[in-house]
Scaffold this motif. Structure first.
Motif, PDB file in Angstrom:
ATOM      1  N   HIS A   1       0.841  -1.196   0.000  1.00 17.89           N
ATOM      2  CA  HIS A   1       0.000   0.000   0.000  1.00 17.89           C
ATOM      3  C   HIS A   1       0.878   1.249   0.000  1.00 17.89           C
ATOM      4  O   HIS A   1       1.775   1.388   0.821  1.00 17.89           O
ATOM      5  CB  HIS A   1      -0.932   0.035   1.212  1.00 17.89           C
ATOM      6  CG  HIS A   1      -1.780   1.262   1.244  1.00 17.89           C
ATOM      7  ND1 HIS A   1      -1.579   2.276   2.144  1.00 17.89           N
ATOM      8  CD2 HIS A   1      -2.799   1.668   0.434  1.00 17.89           C
ATOM      9  CE1 HIS A   1      -2.441   3.241   1.916  1.00 17.89           C
ATOM     10  NE2 HIS A   1      -3.188   2.901   0.883  1.00 17.89           N
TER      11      HIS A   1
ATOM     12  N   THR B   1       1.354   5.423   0.253  1.00 19.74           N
ATOM     13  CA  THR B   1       0.845   6.703   0.730  1.00 19.74           C
ATOM     14  C   THR B   1       1.795   7.795   0.256  1.00 19.74           C
ATOM     15  O   THR B   1       3.013   7.669   0.399  1.00 19.74           O
ATOM     16  CB  THR B   1       0.752   6.741   2.267  1.00 19.74           C
ATOM     17  OG1 THR B   1      -0.126   5.711   2.721  1.00 19.74           O
ATOM     18  CG2 THR B   1       0.246   8.091   2.749  1.00 19.74           C
TER      19      THR B   1
ATOM     20  N   GLU C   1      -7.170   6.346  -7.501  1.00 18.11           N
ATOM     21  CA  GLU C   1      -8.220   5.484  -6.982  1.00 18.11           C
ATOM     22  C   GLU C   1      -8.077   4.067  -7.519  1.00 18.11           C
ATOM     23  O   GLU C   1      -8.203   3.091  -6.782  1.00 18.11           O
ATOM     24  CB  GLU C   1      -9.595   6.039  -7.335  1.00 18.11           C
ATOM     25  CG  GLU C   1     -10.726   5.215  -6.741  1.00 18.11           C
ATOM     26  CD  GLU C   1     -12.089   5.871  -6.917  1.00 18.11           C
ATOM     27  OE1 GLU C   1     -13.069   5.274  -6.446  1.00 18.11           O
ATOM     28  OE2 GLU C   1     -12.159   6.944  -7.533  1.00 18.11           O
TER      29      GLU C   1
ATOM     30  N   THR D   1      -3.103   6.187  -1.369  1.00 18.98           N
ATOM     31  CA  THR D   1      -3.558   7.249  -0.473  1.00 18.98           C
ATOM     32  C   THR D   1      -2.687   8.485  -0.658  1.00 18.98           C
ATOM     33  O   THR D   1      -1.462   8.374  -0.783  1.00 18.98           O
ATOM     34  CB  THR D   1      -3.477   6.786   0.993  1.00 18.98           C
ATOM     35  OG1 THR D   1      -4.340   5.658   1.172  1.00 18.98           O
ATOM     36  CG2 THR D   1      -3.872   7.896   1.955  1.00 18.98           C
TER      37      THR D   1
ATOM     38  N   THR E   1      -6.434   3.063   7.317  1.00 15.37           N
ATOM     39  CA  THR E   1      -6.996   4.173   6.570  1.00 15.37           C
ATOM     40  C   THR E   1      -6.894   5.443   7.393  1.00 15.37           C
ATOM     41  O   THR E   1      -6.809   5.413   8.620  1.00 15.37           O
ATOM     42  CB  THR E   1      -8.473   3.910   6.217  1.00 15.37           C
ATOM     43  OG1 THR E   1      -9.182   3.650   7.431  1.00 15.37           O
ATOM     44  CG2 THR E   1      -8.601   2.726   5.280  1.00 15.37           C
TER      45      THR E   1
ATOM     46  N   THR F   1      -8.646   9.245   8.028  1.00 11.62           N
ATOM     47  CA  THR F   1      -9.832  10.068   7.810  1.00 11.62           C
ATOM     48  C   THR F   1      -9.623  11.436   8.430  1.00 11.62           C
ATOM     49  O   THR F   1      -8.643  11.689   9.122  1.00 11.62           O
ATOM     50  CB  THR F   1     -11.079   9.421   8.445  1.00 11.62           C
ATOM     51  OG1 THR F   1     -10.945   9.454   9.870  1.00 11.62           O
ATOM     52  CG2 THR F   1     -11.240   7.982   7.986  1.00 11.62           C
TER      53      THR F   1
ATOM     54  N   THR G   1     -13.073  12.686   2.100  1.00 10.61           N
ATOM     55  CA  THR G   1     -11.807  12.629   1.395  1.00 10.61           C
ATOM     56  C   THR G   1     -11.878  13.467   0.143  1.00 10.61           C
ATOM     57  O   THR G   1     -12.948  13.863  -0.308  1.00 10.61           O
ATOM     58  CB  THR G   1     -11.459  11.181   0.984  1.00 10.61           C
ATOM     59  OG1 THR G   1     -12.380  10.787  -0.033  1.00 10.61           O
ATOM     60  CG2 THR G   1     -11.544  10.230   2.160  1.00 10.61           C
TER      61      THR G   1
ATOM     62  N   ILE H   1      -7.226  14.794   2.379  1.00 11.43           N
ATOM     63  CA  ILE H   1      -7.002  13.350   2.365  1.00 11.43           C
ATOM     64  C   ILE H   1      -7.662  12.726   1.146  1.00 11.43           C
ATOM     65  O   ILE H   1      -8.832  12.978   0.874  1.00 11.43           O
ATOM     66  CB  ILE H   1      -7.582  12.689   3.631  1.00 11.43           C
ATOM     67  CG1 ILE H   1      -7.041  13.371   4.886  1.00 11.43           C
ATOM     68  CG2 ILE H   1      -7.271  11.202   3.662  1.00 11.43           C
ATOM     69  CD1 ILE H   1      -7.837  13.033   6.124  1.00 11.43           C
TER      70      ILE H   1
ATOM     71  N   ASP I   1      -8.089   8.897   0.161  1.00  9.64           N
ATOM     72  CA  ASP I   1      -7.875   7.482   0.474  1.00  9.64           C
ATOM     73  C   ASP I   1      -8.988   6.689  -0.199  1.00  9.64           C
ATOM     74  O   ASP I   1     -10.132   6.727   0.247  1.00  9.64           O
ATOM     75  CB  ASP I   1      -7.885   7.245   1.984  1.00  9.64           C
ATOM     76  CG  ASP I   1      -7.385   5.852   2.349  1.00  9.64           C
ATOM     77  OD1 ASP I   1      -7.659   4.912   1.579  1.00  9.64           O
ATOM     78  OD2 ASP I   1      -6.715   5.706   3.382  1.00  9.64           O
TER      79      ASP I   1
ATOM     80  N   ARG J   1      -9.768   3.675  -0.118  1.00 13.49           N
ATOM     81  CA  ARG J   1     -10.418   2.713   0.767  1.00 13.49           C
ATOM     82  C   ARG J   1     -11.457   3.408   1.631  1.00 13.49           C
ATOM     83  O   ARG J   1     -12.563   2.919   1.832  1.00 13.49           O
ATOM     84  CB  ARG J   1      -9.367   2.015   1.642  1.00 13.49           C
ATOM     85  CG  ARG J   1      -8.314   1.266   0.845  1.00 13.49           C
ATOM     86  CD  ARG J   1      -7.164   0.837   1.714  1.00 13.49           C
ATOM     87  NE  ARG J   1      -6.510   1.988   2.323  1.00 13.49           N
ATOM     88  CZ  ARG J   1      -5.554   1.889   3.229  1.00 13.49           C
ATOM     89  NH1 ARG J   1      -5.155   0.706   3.659  1.00 13.49           N
ATOM     90  NH2 ARG J   1      -4.993   2.968   3.742  1.00 13.49           N
ATOM     91  N   THR J   2     -11.116   4.591   2.148  1.00 15.31           N
ATOM     92  CA  THR J   2     -12.062   5.374   2.932  1.00 15.31           C
ATOM     93  C   THR J   2     -13.229   5.815   2.069  1.00 15.31           C
ATOM     94  O   THR J   2     -14.374   5.803   2.492  1.00 15.31           O
ATOM     95  CB  THR J   2     -11.355   6.607   3.525  1.00 15.31           C
ATOM     96  OG1 THR J   2     -10.279   6.161   4.343  1.00 15.31           O
ATOM     97  CG2 THR J   2     -12.308   7.420   4.374  1.00 15.31           C
TER      98      THR J   2
END
Length: 411
Positions: A255, A257, A295, A300, A337, A339, A353, A374, A376, A378-379
């Motif tokens: 993953h 970021t 995406e 992220t 994740t 937020t 996000t 942010i 993310d 997944r969020t």
């Protein structure tokens, strides 16, 4: 403007030379210690108090280093309190306590086992352009201390001449160091006392980190499964090249970021040097084509553009911001994740996000005014599911629920 950036990049004078000279354990009320591994491809320096120069060495050299950090009451989170003179004052300044060579892989394994915490996580940090050895070690010690994260800290420091005029030398030094970083990561991943690994890199060091992972994926058919997370801060990477690198990781990449900032003046200069192709660390994740690409890749992004820092170049926000170092320790290293509630932007809506901005209606204005934006995926997916559930429960449309939630956040 370009001359101002060059002057800012070049300036770090006034520090004493020789801070890597160990002073031994000294009593200092409230001071704490960071025990870390420092691995390098630099050549040893003639002066043992400097330890390693900016020239290229042969092979991988590893030391166990202990750095004393002054009490929190006398220092600001995000800052390195450099000694004003030598020997340093541990009550007020960073101090090198000990440096012990780990000459064999067995010694390295013993050190890892002895310092593994409950999480069994290792954090490997790769510094950026224009860094001396001691700058890389002290900055990483600061990040580890301020993030308060339960990890075994490892810094990989490559040959940088620490001069703005040696940009190309430094870039080639990252290429020179790819095999060594891959070897280090493979050694750590092969250690039974290690559960998982996070790789964090800054600036030009992001090129080195991503290239080493790319080599590993090509050589072994995948990135080692223990390498769960990759954090790229102010990545000095051509966006097109990064896309090619990322594809080489296959269907199950770690993953990723990204910390980005559109006002990063160092990356502005890098972009000019590199054919005016946008740098990954300056992208706007809320706009196409980046939004859809990020995406799809599950990447992220934390946009720090609105975040104020003491860095005139806006290039080191990730390490200087208390909010960001807390996120690194509390969430990112664990691959969780992130937020808005994690950074204090509001508890009533915990999944706003950049990617969801067009979905949540008026809530978008609340996010855009926040200091850290942010993105993310997944969020966003979880948030969209929550909105759909609310819509079905209320018997209304998704848009109307989005407006309702957005209005609530705006109050």
């Amino acid at each position: 403007m370009m001359m101002a950036i060059v002057v800012a990049l070049a300036g770090c004078g006034g520090r004493p030379i020789g801070v890597m000279q160990p002073v031994g354990v000294q009593a200092s009320s409230g001071a704490s210690q960071v025990h870390l591994i420092a691995a390098t491809t630099r050549a040893p320096a003639p002066d043992k108090a400097v330890l390693f120069s900016g020239e290229r060495g042969t092979g991988l050299m590893i030391d166990a280093v202990t750095i004393s950090i002054p009490p929190d009451a006398v220092r600001k989170v995000g800052e390195v309190q450099w000694p004003k003179r030598l020997p340093p004052n541990p009550a007020k300044e960073f101090t090198t306590v000990s440096v012990e060579p780990l000459a064999t892989p067995a010694q390295g394994q013993s050190w890892l086992k002895a310092h593994s915490g409950k999480s069994r996580r290792v954090l490997v940090f790769v510094h950026g352009f224009n860094n001396r050895y001691e700058e890389a070690v002290y900055r990483f010690a600061q990040i580890v201390h301020d993030s308060k994260t339960d990890v075994v800290p490892v810094v990989f420091t490559w040959p940088s001449r620490a001069s703005i005029f040696d940009y190309n030398y430094d870039k080639e030094s990252t290429n020179y160091s790819r095999d060594a970083l891959e070897e280090l990561l493979a050694r750590i991943a092969g250690d039974k006392s290690v559960g998982e690994i996070t790789v964090m890199a800054h600036s030009m060091g992001t090129w080195l980190a991503v290239e080493a992972l790319r080599q590993m994926a090509i050589r072994d058919g995948q990135v080692n499964p223990k390498i769960k997370n990759v954090i790229l801060a102010a990545p000095d990477l051509d966006v097109d090249v990064f896309g090619q690198q990322f594809r080489s990781f296959g269907p199950t990449p770690p993953h990723f970021t990204l910390f980005v900032s559109q006002d990063d003046r160092a990356l502005t200069l890098s972009r000019r040097i590199s054919g005016n192709v946008e740098r990954l660390g300056q992208i706007d994740a809320s706009k196409e084509p980046y939004r859809s690409q990020l995406e799809s890749a599950g990447i992220t992004v934390l946009d720090l553009t609105k975040l104020k820092s003491g860095d005139n170049l806006n290039h080191g926000k990730f390490a200087e911001s208390p909010e960001v170092v807390r996120l690194i320790g509390d969430r990112l290293i664990a691959g969780q994740t992130v937020t808005d509630s994690d950074i204090g932007l509001g508890e009533s809506l915990g999944a706003v996000t950049i990617g969801a901005a067009t979905t949540v209606g008026q809530a978008a204005s609340t996010v855009i005014s926040a200091p850290i934006l942010i993105f993310d995926p997944r969020t966003r997916r979880n948030y969209d599911k929550q909105l759909l559930l609310l819509s079905e429960t209320a018997g209304g449309t998704l848009d109307s629920v989005g407006d309702t939630v957005g209005n609530a956040v705006g109050k």
